[in-house]
Scaffold this motif. Structure first.
Motif, PDB file in Angstrom:
ATOM      1  N   GLY A  82      40.784  43.253  36.288  1.00  0.00           N
ATOM      2  CA  GLY A  82      40.398  44.657  36.404  1.00  0.00           C
ATOM      3  C   GLY A  82      39.005  44.928  35.881  1.00  0.00           C
ATOM      4  N   ASP A  83      38.658  44.320  34.747  1.00  0.00           N
ATOM      5  CA  ASP A  83      37.337  44.548  34.160  1.00  0.00           C
ATOM      6  C   ASP A  83      36.225  44.047  35.078  1.00  0.00           C
ATOM      7  OD1 ASP A  83      38.542  45.659  31.972  1.00  0.00           O
ATOM      8  OD2 ASP A  83      38.261  43.923  30.652  1.00  0.00           O
ATOM      9  N   ARG A  84      36.387  42.838  35.593  1.00  0.00           N
ATOM     10  CA  ARG A  84      35.335  42.272  36.453  1.00  0.00           C
ATOM     11  C   ARG A  84      35.278  42.994  37.804  1.00  0.00           C
ATOM     12  NH1 ARG A  84      30.435  41.008  36.865  1.00  0.00           N
ATOM     13  NH2 ARG A  84      29.914  39.204  38.163  1.00  0.00           N
ATOM     14  N   ALA A  85      36.427  43.372  38.325  1.00  0.00           N
ATOM     15  CA  ALA A  85      36.451  44.103  39.592  1.00  0.00           C
ATOM     16  C   ALA A  85      35.717  45.435  39.468  1.00  0.00           C
ATOM     17  CB  ALA A  85      37.897  44.327  40.032  1.00  0.00           C
ATOM     18  N   TRP A  86      35.903  46.115  38.335  1.00  0.00           N
ATOM     19  CA  TRP A  86      35.216  47.398  38.114  1.00  0.00           C
ATOM     20  C   TRP A  86      33.708  47.187  38.105  1.00  0.00           C
ATOM     21  CZ3 TRP A  86      32.052  49.373  34.236  1.00  0.00           C
ATOM     22  CH2 TRP A  86      31.854  50.751  34.257  1.00  0.00           C
ATOM     23  N   GLU A  87      33.262  46.112  37.468  1.00  0.00           N
ATOM     24  CA  GLU A  87      31.827  45.826  37.416  1.00  0.00           C
ATOM     25  C   GLU A  87      31.252  45.576  38.806  1.00  0.00           C
ATOM     26  OE1 GLU A  87      32.183  43.610  33.042  1.00  0.00           O
ATOM     27  OE2 GLU A  87      31.525  42.486  34.812  1.00  0.00           O
ATOM     28  N   LEU A  88      32.055  44.992  39.691  1.00  0.00           N
ATOM     29  CA  LEU A  88      31.595  44.668  41.044  1.00  0.00           C
ATOM     30  C   LEU A  88      31.975  45.755  42.052  1.00  0.00           C
ATOM     31  CD1 LEU A  88      32.456  40.854  41.121  1.00  0.00           C
ATOM     32  CD2 LEU A  88      30.210  41.900  40.804  1.00  0.00           C
ATOM     33  N   GLU A  89      32.498  46.865  41.544  1.00  0.00           N
ATOM     34  CA  GLU A  89      32.849  48.031  42.373  1.00  0.00           C
ATOM     35  C   GLU A  89      33.980  47.729  43.359  1.00  0.00           C
ATOM     36  OE1 GLU A  89      29.205  49.452  44.095  1.00  0.00           O
ATOM     37  OE2 GLU A  89      28.547  50.350  42.218  1.00  0.00           O
ATOM     38  N   TYR A  90      34.972  46.980  42.885  1.00  0.00           N
ATOM     39  CA  TYR A  90      36.215  46.798  43.630  1.00  0.00           C
ATOM     40  C   TYR A  90      37.311  47.617  42.961  1.00  0.00           C
ATOM     41  CZ  TYR A  90      34.561  42.631  46.211  1.00  0.00           C
ATOM     42  OH  TYR A  90      33.897  41.767  47.032  1.00  0.00           O
ATOM     43  N   SER A  91      38.293  48.000  43.749  1.00  0.00           N
ATOM     44  CA  SER A  91      39.546  48.520  43.214  1.00  0.00           C
ATOM     45  C   SER A  91      40.567  47.388  43.240  1.00  0.00           C
ATOM     46  CB  SER A  91      40.056  49.698  44.055  1.00  0.00           C
ATOM     47  OG  SER A  91      39.146  50.770  44.010  1.00  0.00           O
ATOM     48  N   VAL A  92      41.511  47.423  42.299  1.00  0.00           N
ATOM     49  CA  VAL A  92      42.519  46.367  42.223  1.00  0.00           C
ATOM     50  C   VAL A  92      43.904  46.972  42.416  1.00  0.00           C
ATOM     51  CG1 VAL A  92      43.521  44.529  40.830  1.00  0.00           C
ATOM     52  CG2 VAL A  92      41.086  45.038  40.637  1.00  0.00           C
TER      53      VAL A  92
END
Length: 336
Positions: A82-92
């Protein structure tokens, strides 16, 4: 609602230039890009992400498929995802598969309908050869577990090496009757940890009695661990140490030992695997193998994002370092 056309008029540029600026295109001159950003800020313009995703034929959604939410081991990995996805502008979208192949297949259908761009699987069993159908067309990342021979990126630790290291450590403490508590599942980690244990025992010339190996259920539940532990502790001669393939199982062995009036570690050494939060909540603090759970999750997202959602995903097997955490639950055997 402010439109992109209004931003373009205020900045004195074309709509295409605003779009290129939003996408950080190097084709836009710095002075022009600054003008566009000032217009965006002044008008409080918010891009329509759904429309942008539709034009790009992507959803910016990642599936994270976990077999068991109750195990704290998975929660730390999911946090990293979740943390890395947020940084890359993905939703999980986090999906509980309950460890069933049918659950994984059900959620992976979202890739076919383009409701998700890729998936991270935390519970791949060794018999998941059907993943070939998806791995050849979509970014699929295997985290923690993987299917041997599947051309699909994975990130995990050296489970064989970690189990062997723990077994050797117990031998160095003086233990000769070392039991193992595994699990009844098809995970590659379960197999490799057992192989590491057996090889370390064989290399030390130590016997492994049949009664010194037991299995909990497929999801490492505390209750099944207690039941298996009672079987191990009833063996004659009783083992002086038990190597468990998860911390939950190790805690269940400590509980079963205490029910029998055994002190840990004076009467019985117990070790775990994973280093979840519970390991240092009560005494004795658990000797265990620490996995970099948060980093496993982060690197899973990086592997997924790396090919930029192209259909040709490279095969890559990443191994992250583990650590042997020496704590209170392990000690030399006393007079045995």
């Amino acid at each position: 609602m402010v439109t992109i056309e209004q931003v373009a008029r205020r900045a004195g540029v074309s709509v295409a230039t605003v779009s290129r600026t939003l996408n950080n295109s190097p084709a836009v001159k710095p002075a022009t890009a600054q003008r566009v950003r000032e217009a965006i800020e002044a008008l409080h313009y918010v891009p329509n992400q759904s429309a942008r995703n539709l034009r790009r034929n992507e959803s910016r959604v990642i599936l994270a498929l976990a077999p068991n939410f109750s195990n704290p081991y998975y929660s730390h990995i999911l946090t990293g995802i979740g943390d890395r996805a947020w940084e890359l502008e993905y939703s999980v979208l986090i999906c509980n598969t309950l460890g069933h192949a049918g659950g994984e297949r059900h959620f992976l259908q979202m890739l076919d309908s383009r409701r998700a761009d890729g998936a991270i699987l935390l519970g791949c069993r060794q018999d998941y050869n059907w993943l070939d159908r998806y791995a050849g067309r979509f970014p699929i990342i295997q985290c923690c577990e993987y299917v041997p021979g599947l051309a699909c990126p994975s990130v995990s630790i050296d489970n064989y090496g970690a189990a062997r290291e723990m077994t050797v450590y117990l031998q160095e403490l003086g233990h000769r009757r070392i039991a193992m508590l595994g699990a009844d599942n098809q995970y590659i980690s379960t197999r490799l940890r057992r192989e590491g244990y057996l090889d370390a025992m064989a290399q030390a010339g130590l016997p492994v009695e049949e009664s010194w190996y037991a299995q909990a259920d497929a999801v490492y539940s505390f209750a099944s661990g207690q039941e298996a532990a009672r079987t191990l502790l009833a063996a004659v001669p009783r083992p002086t140490a038990v190597f468990c393939i998860s911390d939950i199982l190790a805690l269940s062995v400590i509980s079963a030992a205490q029910e029998l009036g055994l002190d840990v570690p004076r009467d019985l050494t117990v070790t775990g695997f994973d280093d979840v939060d519970y390991t240092t909540m009560v005494h004795p603090y658990l000797t265990t193998i620490a996995q970099p759970c948060h980093e496993l999750g982060r690197q899973s997202v990086d592997l997924l994002d790396g090919p930029q959602n192209e259909t040709a995903v490279p095969s890559e097997r990443a191994l992250l370092p583990h650590r042997l955490m020496k704590r209170e639950s392990a000690a030399p055997p006393q007079g045995t």
